[in-house]
Write a protein that holds these residues in place. Structure first.
Motif, PDB file in Angstrom:
ATOM      1  N   ARG A 256       0.863  -1.198   0.021  1.00  0.00           N
ATOM      2  CA  ARG A 256      -0.047  -0.175  -0.107  1.00  0.00           C
ATOM      3  C   ARG A 256       0.776   1.327  -0.053  1.00  0.00           C
ATOM      4  O   ARG A 256       0.527   2.138  -0.725  1.00  0.00           O
ATOM      5  CB  ARG A 256      -0.944   0.083   1.133  1.00  0.00           C
ATOM      6  N   ASP A 259       2.217   1.603  -3.526  1.00  0.00           N
ATOM      7  CA  ASP A 259       1.342   2.269  -4.445  1.00  0.00           C
ATOM      8  C   ASP A 259       0.763   3.630  -4.198  1.00  0.00           C
ATOM      9  O   ASP A 259       0.762   4.381  -5.171  1.00  0.00           O
ATOM     10  CB  ASP A 259      -0.070   1.323  -4.188  1.00  0.00           C
ATOM     11  N   THR A 260       0.968   3.968  -2.903  1.00  0.00           N
ATOM     12  CA  THR A 260       0.409   5.400  -2.711  1.00  0.00           C
ATOM     13  C   THR A 260       1.106   6.353  -3.078  1.00  0.00           C
ATOM     14  O   THR A 260       1.176   7.355  -3.692  1.00  0.00           O
ATOM     15  CB  THR A 260       0.082   5.450  -0.863  1.00  0.00           C
ATOM     16  N   ALA A 261       2.821   5.953  -2.873  1.00  0.00           N
ATOM     17  CA  ALA A 261       3.838   6.796  -3.238  1.00  0.00           C
ATOM     18  C   ALA A 261       3.770   6.814  -4.899  1.00  0.00           C
ATOM     19  O   ALA A 261       4.116   8.068  -5.335  1.00  0.00           O
ATOM     20  CB  ALA A 261       5.234   6.442  -2.857  1.00  0.00           C
ATOM     21  N   VAL A 263       1.123   7.060  -6.716  1.00  0.00           N
ATOM     22  CA  VAL A 263      -0.021   7.961  -7.146  1.00  0.00           C
ATOM     23  C   VAL A 263       0.249   9.263  -6.760  1.00  0.00           C
ATOM     24  O   VAL A 263       0.084  10.295  -7.504  1.00  0.00           O
ATOM     25  CB  VAL A 263      -1.285   7.307  -6.385  1.00  0.00           C
ATOM     26  N   THR A 264       0.838   9.567  -5.748  1.00  0.00           N
ATOM     27  CA  THR A 264       1.085  10.864  -5.102  1.00  0.00           C
ATOM     28  C   THR A 264       2.251  11.521  -5.468  1.00  0.00           C
ATOM     29  O   THR A 264       2.517  12.663  -5.318  1.00  0.00           O
ATOM     30  CB  THR A 264       0.834  10.828  -3.551  1.00  0.00           C
ATOM     31  N   GLY A 265       3.300  10.198  -5.689  1.00  0.00           N
ATOM     32  CA  GLY A 265       4.530  11.205  -6.084  1.00  0.00           C
ATOM     33  C   GLY A 265       5.591  11.349  -4.644  1.00  0.00           C
ATOM     34  O   GLY A 265       6.388  11.874  -5.119  1.00  0.00           O
ATOM     35  N   ALA A 266       4.901  10.725  -3.535  1.00  0.00           N
ATOM     36  CA  ALA A 266       5.907  11.026  -2.303  1.00  0.00           C
ATOM     37  C   ALA A 266       7.100  10.294  -2.501  1.00  0.00           C
ATOM     38  O   ALA A 266       7.077   9.068  -2.964  1.00  0.00           O
ATOM     39  CB  ALA A 266       4.959  10.567  -1.420  1.00  0.00           C
TER      40      ALA A 266
END
Length: 372
Positions: A256, A259-261, A263-266
Protein backbone atom coordinates in the motif's frame (compact mmCIF):
# COMPACT_ATOMS: atom_id res chain seq x y z
CA UNK A 1 32.21 -55.48 44.26
CA UNK A 2 28.67 -56.16 43.12
CA UNK A 3 28.42 -58.96 40.55
CA UNK A 4 26.80 -58.47 37.16
CA UNK A 5 24.05 -60.97 38.15
CA UNK A 6 23.14 -58.96 41.26
CA UNK A 7 23.29 -55.72 39.35
CA UNK A 8 20.82 -57.05 36.81
CA UNK A 9 18.34 -57.99 39.55
CA UNK A 10 18.82 -55.18 42.01
CA UNK A 11 19.19 -51.45 41.59
CA UNK A 12 22.60 -50.45 43.00
CA UNK A 13 22.54 -48.30 46.12
CA UNK A 14 24.49 -45.27 47.24
CA UNK A 15 26.22 -47.49 49.82
CA UNK A 16 27.54 -49.76 47.07
CA UNK A 17 28.88 -46.72 45.21
CA UNK A 18 30.56 -45.55 48.41
CA UNK A 19 32.13 -48.98 49.00
CA UNK A 20 33.48 -49.22 45.45
CA UNK A 21 34.87 -45.67 45.57
CA UNK A 22 36.30 -46.12 49.05
CA UNK A 23 34.41 -43.17 50.54
CA UNK A 24 31.48 -42.57 52.87
CA UNK A 25 27.91 -42.48 51.58
CA UNK A 26 27.80 -38.81 52.69
CA UNK A 27 30.62 -38.07 50.23
CA UNK A 28 28.68 -39.81 47.45
CA UNK A 29 25.69 -37.61 48.33
CA UNK A 30 27.84 -34.49 48.13
CA UNK A 31 29.09 -35.46 44.67
CA UNK A 32 25.56 -36.18 43.43
CA UNK A 33 24.37 -32.80 44.73
CA UNK A 34 27.34 -30.93 43.19
CA UNK A 35 28.69 -29.81 46.55
CA UNK A 36 31.99 -27.90 46.30
CA UNK A 37 33.27 -29.59 49.48
CA UNK A 38 34.77 -32.54 47.62
CA UNK A 39 38.25 -32.79 46.13
CA UNK A 40 38.58 -33.25 42.37
CA UNK A 41 40.26 -36.64 42.82
CA UNK A 42 37.51 -37.92 45.12
CA UNK A 43 34.80 -36.56 42.83
CA UNK A 44 36.34 -38.36 39.86
CA UNK A 45 36.58 -41.62 41.84
CA UNK A 46 32.92 -41.43 42.90
CA UNK A 47 31.76 -40.64 39.36
CA UNK A 48 33.75 -43.59 38.03
CA UNK A 49 32.04 -45.87 40.57
CA UNK A 50 28.62 -44.46 39.60
CA UNK A 51 29.32 -45.23 35.94
CA UNK A 52 30.64 -48.72 36.65
CA UNK A 53 27.64 -49.68 38.78
CA UNK A 54 25.08 -47.89 36.64
CA UNK A 55 23.83 -46.07 39.72
CA UNK A 56 20.95 -43.61 39.25
CA UNK A 57 20.18 -41.32 42.18
CA UNK A 58 16.55 -41.17 43.28
CA UNK A 59 15.20 -37.67 42.86
CA UNK A 60 12.58 -38.25 45.55
CA UNK A 61 15.24 -39.41 47.99
CA UNK A 62 17.38 -36.38 47.21
CA UNK A 63 14.38 -34.13 47.75
CA UNK A 64 13.64 -35.79 51.08
CA UNK A 65 17.24 -35.42 52.24
CA UNK A 66 17.62 -31.81 51.14
CA UNK A 67 14.01 -30.54 51.46
CA UNK A 68 14.28 -29.68 47.76
CA UNK A 69 12.76 -31.28 44.70
CA UNK A 70 15.64 -30.20 42.44
CA UNK A 71 12.93 -29.09 39.99
CA UNK A 72 12.47 -25.71 38.28
CA UNK A 73 9.02 -24.66 37.06
CA UNK A 74 8.99 -22.68 33.81
CA UNK A 75 5.93 -20.88 32.42
CA UNK A 76 6.45 -19.51 28.91
CA UNK A 77 4.54 -17.37 26.46
CA UNK A 78 5.40 -16.64 22.82
CA UNK A 79 6.63 -20.19 22.36
CA UNK A 80 5.74 -20.34 18.64
CA UNK A 81 8.35 -17.71 17.85
CA UNK A 82 12.04 -18.20 17.20
CA UNK A 83 13.69 -16.87 20.35
CA UNK A 84 11.94 -18.66 23.25
CA UNK A 85 12.78 -22.14 21.94
CA UNK A 86 16.52 -21.37 22.02
CA UNK A 87 16.20 -19.74 25.43
CA UNK A 88 14.30 -22.70 26.94
CA UNK A 89 16.79 -25.16 25.46
CA UNK A 90 19.64 -23.25 27.09
CA UNK A 91 17.83 -23.12 30.45
CA UNK A 92 17.25 -26.89 30.33
CA UNK A 93 20.88 -27.59 29.47
CA UNK A 94 22.23 -25.48 32.34
CA UNK A 95 19.68 -26.98 34.76
CA UNK A 96 20.63 -30.51 33.77
CA UNK A 97 24.29 -29.70 34.26
CA UNK A 98 23.52 -28.76 37.86
CA UNK A 99 21.47 -31.86 38.58
CA UNK A 100 18.16 -30.00 38.27
CA UNK A 101 15.02 -30.99 36.40
CA UNK A 102 12.86 -28.56 34.46
CA UNK A 103 9.09 -28.74 34.07
CA UNK A 104 7.53 -26.53 31.37
CA UNK A 105 4.01 -25.18 30.86
CA UNK A 106 2.96 -22.85 28.07
CA UNK A 107 0.31 -20.14 27.90
CA UNK A 108 -1.02 -17.77 25.25
CA UNK A 109 1.04 -14.64 25.72
CA UNK A 110 -1.83 -12.25 24.94
CA UNK A 111 -4.80 -14.09 26.48
CA UNK A 112 -3.34 -15.42 29.72
CA UNK A 113 -5.43 -14.42 32.76
CA UNK A 114 -4.36 -14.14 36.38
CA UNK A 115 -6.54 -17.13 37.26
CA UNK A 116 -4.96 -19.31 34.55
CA UNK A 117 -1.46 -18.28 35.54
CA UNK A 118 -2.10 -18.89 39.24
CA UNK A 119 -3.55 -22.32 38.43
CA UNK A 120 -0.30 -23.23 36.68
CA UNK A 121 1.69 -21.98 39.67
CA UNK A 122 -0.48 -24.13 41.96
CA UNK A 123 0.19 -27.16 39.76
CA UNK A 124 3.91 -26.55 40.02
CA UNK A 125 3.60 -26.13 43.78
CA UNK A 126 2.10 -29.61 43.93
CA UNK A 127 5.43 -30.76 42.44
CA UNK A 128 7.25 -28.83 45.19
CA UNK A 129 9.35 -26.87 42.68
CA UNK A 130 12.34 -25.01 44.11
CA UNK A 131 12.10 -21.94 41.85
CA UNK A 132 10.23 -20.43 38.91
CA UNK A 133 11.28 -18.95 35.58
CA UNK A 134 8.65 -16.90 33.75
CA UNK A 135 9.12 -15.98 30.07
CA UNK A 136 6.90 -12.90 29.73
CA UNK A 137 7.04 -11.35 26.23
CA UNK A 138 3.88 -9.26 26.66
CA UNK A 139 2.56 -6.70 29.14
CA UNK A 140 -0.25 -9.12 30.01
CA UNK A 141 2.18 -11.85 31.01
CA UNK A 142 4.52 -9.54 32.90
CA UNK A 143 1.56 -8.26 34.92
CA UNK A 144 0.28 -11.70 35.96
CA UNK A 145 3.80 -13.05 36.58
CA UNK A 146 4.56 -10.20 38.99
CA UNK A 147 1.20 -10.39 40.78
CA UNK A 148 1.33 -14.16 41.26
CA UNK A 149 1.94 -15.15 44.87
CA UNK A 150 4.83 -17.58 45.02
CA UNK A 151 7.10 -18.26 47.96
CA UNK A 152 9.99 -19.58 45.87
CA UNK A 153 12.56 -17.49 43.99
CA UNK A 154 11.36 -16.30 40.59
CA UNK A 155 13.30 -15.12 37.54
CA UNK A 156 11.30 -13.08 35.04
CA UNK A 157 12.54 -12.86 31.46
CA UNK A 158 11.22 -9.71 29.78
CA UNK A 159 12.12 -6.50 27.94
CA UNK A 160 12.88 -3.16 29.54
CA UNK A 161 10.02 -1.15 27.97
CA UNK A 162 6.31 -1.56 27.42
CA UNK A 163 2.90 -0.47 28.62
CA UNK A 164 4.09 -1.45 32.11
CA UNK A 165 7.33 0.17 33.23
CA UNK A 166 9.85 -1.90 35.15
CA UNK A 167 9.24 0.29 38.19
CA UNK A 168 5.54 -0.51 37.97
CA UNK A 169 6.32 -4.19 37.48
CA UNK A 170 8.40 -4.32 40.66
CA UNK A 171 5.64 -2.54 42.57
CA UNK A 172 3.23 -5.36 41.59
CA UNK A 173 5.31 -7.97 43.42
CA UNK A 174 3.80 -9.09 46.71
CA UNK A 175 5.44 -7.58 49.78
CA UNK A 176 8.80 -9.14 50.56
CA UNK A 177 9.22 -10.79 47.14
CA UNK A 178 11.62 -8.30 45.56
CA UNK A 179 14.73 -9.77 47.18
CA UNK A 180 13.95 -13.22 45.75
CA UNK A 181 13.05 -11.96 42.27
CA UNK A 182 15.37 -11.23 39.33
CA UNK A 183 14.70 -9.75 35.89
CA UNK A 184 16.78 -10.56 32.79
CA UNK A 185 16.43 -9.65 29.12
CA UNK A 186 18.15 -8.80 25.83
CA UNK A 187 19.87 -5.44 25.36
CA UNK A 188 17.58 -4.41 22.53
CA UNK A 189 18.14 -0.69 23.02
CA UNK A 190 21.86 -1.15 22.55
CA UNK A 191 21.23 -3.26 19.45
CA UNK A 192 19.04 -0.55 17.90
CA UNK A 193 21.78 1.98 18.62
CA UNK A 194 24.18 -0.20 16.62
CA UNK A 195 21.66 -0.39 13.76
CA UNK A 196 21.29 3.39 13.83
CA UNK A 197 25.06 3.84 13.53
CA UNK A 198 25.13 1.59 10.47
CA UNK A 199 22.14 3.29 8.85
CA UNK A 200 23.58 6.75 9.47
CA UNK A 201 27.06 5.82 8.25
CA UNK A 202 25.51 4.59 4.99
CA UNK A 203 24.06 8.07 4.48
CA UNK A 204 20.38 7.30 5.11
CA UNK A 205 18.22 10.11 6.47
CA UNK A 206 14.73 8.94 5.46
CA UNK A 207 13.64 5.74 7.23
CA UNK A 208 10.49 3.65 7.34
CA UNK A 209 10.27 1.78 10.65
CA UNK A 210 7.90 -1.21 10.87
CA UNK A 211 6.85 -1.62 14.50
CA UNK A 212 5.69 -4.89 16.01
CA UNK A 213 2.46 -5.52 17.98
CA UNK A 214 2.09 -2.88 20.69
CA UNK A 215 1.44 -5.31 23.55
CA UNK A 216 4.75 -7.13 22.99
CA UNK A 217 7.50 -5.69 25.14
CA UNK A 218 10.18 -6.49 22.54
CA UNK A 219 8.25 -4.38 20.03
CA UNK A 220 7.78 -1.54 22.50
CA UNK A 221 11.47 -1.51 23.47
CA UNK A 222 12.70 -1.53 19.87
CA UNK A 223 10.27 1.22 18.84
CA UNK A 224 11.09 3.44 21.83
CA UNK A 225 14.79 3.02 21.11
CA UNK A 226 14.43 3.82 17.42
CA UNK A 227 12.26 6.91 17.97
CA UNK A 228 14.63 8.26 20.62
CA UNK A 229 17.72 7.59 18.49
CA UNK A 230 16.08 9.09 15.38
CA UNK A 231 15.32 12.32 17.23
CA UNK A 232 18.86 12.49 18.59
CA UNK A 233 20.41 11.92 15.15
CA UNK A 234 17.91 14.09 13.19
CA UNK A 235 16.80 11.07 11.14
CA UNK A 236 13.39 11.44 9.49
CA UNK A 237 11.44 8.33 10.51
CA UNK A 238 7.97 7.25 9.42
CA UNK A 239 6.54 4.60 11.75
CA UNK A 240 4.24 1.96 10.29
CA UNK A 241 2.54 0.03 13.10
CA UNK A 242 1.73 -3.66 12.66
CA UNK A 243 -0.67 -5.67 14.79
CA UNK A 244 1.31 -8.91 14.34
CA UNK A 245 4.85 -10.12 13.71
CA UNK A 246 3.72 -11.87 10.52
CA UNK A 247 5.32 -11.32 7.11
CA UNK A 248 1.90 -11.21 5.39
CA UNK A 249 0.83 -8.07 7.22
CA UNK A 250 4.15 -6.35 6.51
CA UNK A 251 3.85 -7.34 2.83
CA UNK A 252 0.34 -5.85 2.56
CA UNK A 253 1.29 -2.60 4.32
CA UNK A 254 4.44 -2.17 2.23
CA UNK A 255 2.45 -2.74 -0.96
CA UNK A 256 0.00 0.00 0.00
CA UNK A 257 2.81 2.43 0.81
CA UNK A 258 4.54 1.81 -2.53
CA UNK A 259 1.26 2.12 -4.46
CA UNK A 260 0.38 5.36 -2.64
CA UNK A 261 3.82 6.80 -3.38
CA UNK A 262 3.34 5.94 -7.04
CA UNK A 263 0.05 7.87 -7.13
CA UNK A 264 1.05 10.89 -5.05
CA UNK A 265 4.69 11.15 -6.06
CA UNK A 266 5.80 11.04 -2.42
CA UNK A 267 9.39 9.86 -2.01
CA UNK A 268 9.98 6.34 -0.76
CA UNK A 269 12.20 5.74 2.26
CA UNK A 270 15.80 4.91 1.42
CA UNK A 271 15.87 2.21 4.10
CA UNK A 272 13.26 0.08 5.85
CA UNK A 273 14.03 -1.05 9.40
CA UNK A 274 11.71 -3.86 10.54
CA UNK A 275 11.08 -4.92 14.12
CA UNK A 276 11.64 -8.58 13.21
CA UNK A 277 12.90 -10.72 10.34
CA UNK A 278 9.49 -12.08 9.34
CA UNK A 279 8.38 -8.52 8.61
CA UNK A 280 11.56 -8.03 6.57
CA UNK A 281 10.63 -11.00 4.40
CA UNK A 282 7.24 -9.43 3.63
CA UNK A 283 8.85 -6.07 2.86
CA UNK A 284 11.42 -7.70 0.57
CA UNK A 285 8.68 -9.44 -1.40
CA UNK A 286 6.72 -6.20 -1.86
CA UNK A 287 9.80 -4.28 -2.99
CA UNK A 288 10.86 -6.94 -5.46
CA UNK A 289 7.36 -7.31 -6.94
CA UNK A 290 7.40 -3.56 -7.64
CA UNK A 291 10.78 -3.81 -9.36
CA UNK A 292 12.66 -2.13 -6.52
CA UNK A 293 16.10 -3.57 -5.86
CA UNK A 294 17.61 -4.24 -2.42
CA UNK A 295 19.82 -2.39 -1.53
CA UNK A 296 20.34 -0.36 -4.72
CA UNK A 297 16.92 1.32 -4.48
CA UNK A 298 15.83 0.62 -0.89
CA UNK A 299 17.93 -0.90 1.90
CA UNK A 300 16.45 -3.34 4.42
CA UNK A 301 17.26 -4.25 8.04
CA UNK A 302 15.60 -6.85 10.28
CA UNK A 303 15.84 -8.13 13.85
CA UNK A 304 16.30 -11.67 15.32
CA UNK A 305 18.61 -13.29 12.71
CA UNK A 306 16.18 -16.11 12.13
CA UNK A 307 17.33 -19.25 10.35
CA UNK A 308 18.14 -18.67 6.65
CA UNK A 309 18.32 -14.87 6.87
CA UNK A 310 21.95 -15.10 5.75
CA UNK A 311 20.69 -16.85 2.60
CA UNK A 312 17.94 -14.43 1.64
CA UNK A 313 18.41 -12.65 -1.65
CA UNK A 314 20.19 -10.50 -0.82
CA UNK A 315 21.41 -11.69 2.62
CA UNK A 316 19.64 -9.71 5.32
CA UNK A 317 21.34 -7.26 7.64
CA UNK A 318 19.79 -8.00 11.02
CA UNK A 319 20.30 -8.15 14.78
CA UNK A 320 21.25 -11.43 16.42
CA UNK A 321 20.07 -11.54 20.04
CA UNK A 322 21.94 -14.02 22.23
CA UNK A 323 18.90 -16.17 23.06
CA UNK A 324 21.09 -18.98 24.39
CA UNK A 325 22.94 -16.50 26.60
CA UNK A 326 19.59 -15.25 27.87
CA UNK A 327 18.70 -18.76 29.01
CA UNK A 328 22.09 -19.13 30.67
CA UNK A 329 21.65 -15.81 32.50
CA UNK A 330 18.16 -16.78 33.68
CA UNK A 331 19.38 -20.11 35.02
CA UNK A 332 22.39 -18.55 36.75
CA UNK A 333 20.07 -16.12 38.48
CA UNK A 334 17.98 -19.07 39.66
CA UNK A 335 21.09 -20.70 41.10
CA UNK A 336 22.08 -17.45 42.80
CA UNK A 337 18.66 -17.05 44.39
CA UNK A 338 18.84 -20.68 45.55
CA UNK A 339 22.24 -20.00 47.11
CA UNK A 340 24.04 -22.28 44.66
CA UNK A 341 25.88 -19.72 42.54
CA UNK A 342 27.04 -16.13 42.22
CA UNK A 343 24.60 -15.02 39.54
CA UNK A 344 24.87 -14.05 35.90
CA UNK A 345 27.48 -11.30 36.34
CA UNK A 346 25.96 -9.44 33.37
CA UNK A 347 27.97 -6.41 32.29
CA UNK A 348 24.92 -4.25 31.67
CA UNK A 349 21.74 -3.57 33.61
CA UNK A 350 19.03 -1.07 32.72
CA UNK A 351 15.77 -0.32 34.54
CA UNK A 352 16.50 -3.16 36.96
CA UNK A 353 16.86 -5.74 34.16
CA UNK A 354 20.14 -7.60 33.69
CA UNK A 355 20.84 -7.45 29.98
CA UNK A 356 22.39 -9.98 27.60
CA UNK A 357 24.01 -8.44 24.49
CA UNK A 358 22.78 -8.59 20.90
CA UNK A 359 25.00 -8.06 17.86
CA UNK A 360 24.35 -6.71 14.36
CA UNK A 361 25.03 -8.95 11.38
CA UNK A 362 25.97 -6.47 8.64
CA UNK A 363 25.08 -8.08 5.31
CA UNK A 364 24.31 -6.99 1.76
CA UNK A 365 20.72 -5.78 2.26
CA UNK A 366 21.97 -2.54 3.85
CA UNK A 367 23.80 -0.40 1.34
CA UNK A 368 24.63 3.28 0.76
CA UNK A 369 21.81 5.73 0.18
CA UNK A 370 20.84 5.74 -3.53
CA UNK A 371 22.11 8.63 -5.62
CA UNK A 372 19.34 10.83 -7.00
Amino acid sequence: MVSGRNRANKRPSMFEVAKLAGVSHQTVSRVINNSPDVSDATRARVKAAIRELGYRPSNSARALASSRSRTIGLIAGGIKFFGPISTISSIESIARGHGLFMSVMMVHEALCTQAEFDDLVDTFNEQNVDAFIFLTPTDVMLDVACRSRVTQPRVIVTSTHGGISMREARSLLPAGDLERTAFVGIDQWGAMADVMRLVKSAGHRRVLYLAGPHDWRDAATRLAAWETLSAAESIQTQVMRCGTWESGEAYAKMNRLIDTAGVTGAPLPTVVVAANDAQSVGVARALQEHGLRIPQDVSLVGFDDMTAMDNMFPPLTTVRPDFEGLGTAAMREVLRLLGEGQGAALPNSQHGVGLVPASVRDRISLGPVPRV
